[in-house]
Design an enzyme around this catalytic site. Sequence first.
Site, PDB file in Angstrom:
ATOM      1  N   LYS A 163       0.854  -1.185   0.000  1.00 45.09           N
ATOM      2  CA  LYS A 163       0.000   0.000   0.000  1.00 45.09           C
ATOM      3  C   LYS A 163       0.890   1.235   0.000  1.00 45.09           C
ATOM      4  O   LYS A 163       1.671   1.461   0.924  1.00 45.09           O
ATOM      5  CB  LYS A 163      -0.912  -0.012   1.227  1.00 45.09           C
ATOM      6  CG  LYS A 163      -1.922   1.116   1.236  1.00 45.09           C
ATOM      7  CD  LYS A 163      -2.893   0.951   2.399  1.00 45.09           C
ATOM      8  CE  LYS A 163      -3.953   2.026   2.386  1.00 45.09           C
ATOM      9  NZ  LYS A 163      -4.900   1.875   3.501  1.00 45.09           N
TER      10      LYS A 163
ATOM     11  N   ASP B 297     -14.226   2.450   9.275  1.00 48.12           N
ATOM     12  CA  ASP B 297     -14.396   2.451   7.815  1.00 48.12           C
ATOM     13  C   ASP B 297     -14.660   1.042   7.309  1.00 48.12           C
ATOM     14  O   ASP B 297     -14.115   0.618   6.287  1.00 48.12           O
ATOM     15  CB  ASP B 297     -13.160   3.044   7.142  1.00 48.12           C
ATOM     16  CG  ASP B 297     -13.449   3.477   5.695  1.00 48.12           C
ATOM     17  OD1 ASP B 297     -14.639   3.696   5.372  1.00 48.12           O
ATOM     18  OD2 ASP B 297     -12.502   3.596   4.903  1.00 48.12           O
TER      19      ASP B 297
END
Length: 660
Positions: A379, A476
């Site tokens: 990432k 989230d």
Amino acid sequence: MMAHHILRLAAIVAAAALLLQVATGYPWPFCGNSTFKANGTYQAHLNFAAATLPKNASASPDLFATAVVGTVPEQLWAMGLCRGDINATDCFNCLSLAFPDLQNDCSYINNAVIYYDTCMLHYSINQLLPPEDDYSSSTYYINSNENVTSDAGQFNRLVAVLMNATADYAAHNSSRRFATGEADFDQEFPKVYSLAQCTPGMRPAQCRRCLADLMSQTLEGLTNNIGGSMLWVNCTCRYDITPFFNGPAMVRLASPIPSAPAPAPALAPAVPPAAAGEGGRKYSVAGVVLAVVLSTLAALNLVACVCFWRRRRQRAPAKQPYPMYNEAEDMEMVDSMMIDVSTLRAATGDFDESNKLGQGGFGAVYKGVLPGGGEVAVKRLSQSSMQGVEELKNELALVAKLKHRNLVRLVGICLEQQERLLVYEFVPNRSLDLILFDTEKREQLDWGQRYRIINGVARGLQYLHEDSQLRVVHRDLKASNILLDANMNPKISDFGLARIFGRDQTQAVTARIVGTYGYMAPEYVMRGNYSVKSDAFSFGVMVLEIVTGRSCNDCNGTTSQDLLSTWVQVWEHWDAGTATATVDPCMGDGSFPVGEVLRCIHIALLCVQADPAARPIMSSVVMMLGGDTMTLEAPSKPAIFAGNNNTAGNATLSTVSLQG
């Protein structure tokens, strides 16, 4: 000599701060930090141990076995021990289950332990058992979450004396290093039951010292609790107000102990074996009184060293932003996970577009292949990220401690050349949304797979909220943050918005509302309040997506009424008794277990209720999913719709900062 004892007591008290308390319930896995390669030599050694050790332990008269497989540097050492009162068949079944469970819970970790009610399994690389006095990182206690309501001092004294009497018997009167106990208490709790066990290879003095040190560090944390377990690799203890072992108790305290000044239960001394009658099975009142007197003397020493220890701490207060947070230790852990940027550039083809797996609000994710052949997901955080390097390292130090089969594992970090790279285990089936909301791929998801995904996500959230050494609110949770491994098992990912709570903290407020619209709970959107119940709301939305095959963001309207009208329709169908009409037609007409599907819809509707207090916690959700024995309450109409109008919905939207 007295000074030596006081210093030893002080060391024990200080070490107790390192203990990890967990809630009641088995099994309990605990994972180390070092890893091994998938399908490599160590995995082969594990497979061999799994095939042989349960059989060897169950065939042993002590229900105990060890295994050493391979050679250094990838030598595996394993140990299996069953509770001394169960039979060989139950021992075999328990240890056979322990190997796959532990490998799932501690994926590719080469040093791990799991405790069940009736057995425990430990394996590690290149080492035998931990030293007898090394409790700093592997001692745990489990409480029952229920306290004594009357005469707590008397109860604590009884538990201390009973546990020490049971420990004495296990060490000195049993070749198996195992004993059970029983004592009378009062009308509220007529009996108290106990158990103590060491690994059979220990000498009597070693076993007794192990049990004494274990209780000195953990029993105080169970003060006033009606039951608890104290766990370590070399020895374990347990007590409860209900019987939990087979057969008659080996130690029997026939008379309640007298009311006396309460000693510190964690340091109650051993009841001498000589005080026992009938081969050590019963203890005289005189022996018990002696134990209480000695306990009081030990308590005075403990009080003195505690005062000394607390005064030292008050002079130099330490900044501790999170529970169990040790800055030096955690930074060392982060540093050990560092990977060179050149390695990751080579692994991803210099972040070539052909290796790009996806794009989110915090950056892109690339597939990479490390020099050893291991596949990873890298990432690459956006350069516009507001997060500083030190803040990122602090957050990563916390996230790196989270280890569960349903969480994506962080394996490396890179903070070089203005790059901020997080390296995770590679999950081949990518994210749930790419399959669930694709008209062709969604047909791959039969109900069995969807139900397994729902269960896995619920268990991952339960771990974050209730069972881990931290208390984490994800903030989230959504289908694109649920990754699927080769067997379609779910793994929660992306902790960029996660927040750590203190153990006594239930909610927090933020002025900067970030998240994904449609998954955010109404109290978070409108007031900035977030808690484990806001995660429960997101979970409910996701379950409805999994059941119906429809995304909460597939509407083009601009108001909350348009955005979540799908879930109102589901609630109306449920209320009318026609909820099966909302099921994804890709699963086939009537080819799914109707009761199970309806139960998932019911649970999801409970999670998306407007009132956070009405939503279930995740441990309750896991229990609800586990069977139909629990009666579920009727859910109210989904959140945002009850009492809200379009104007309010639009006003709310203007305050929301959306993240992809």
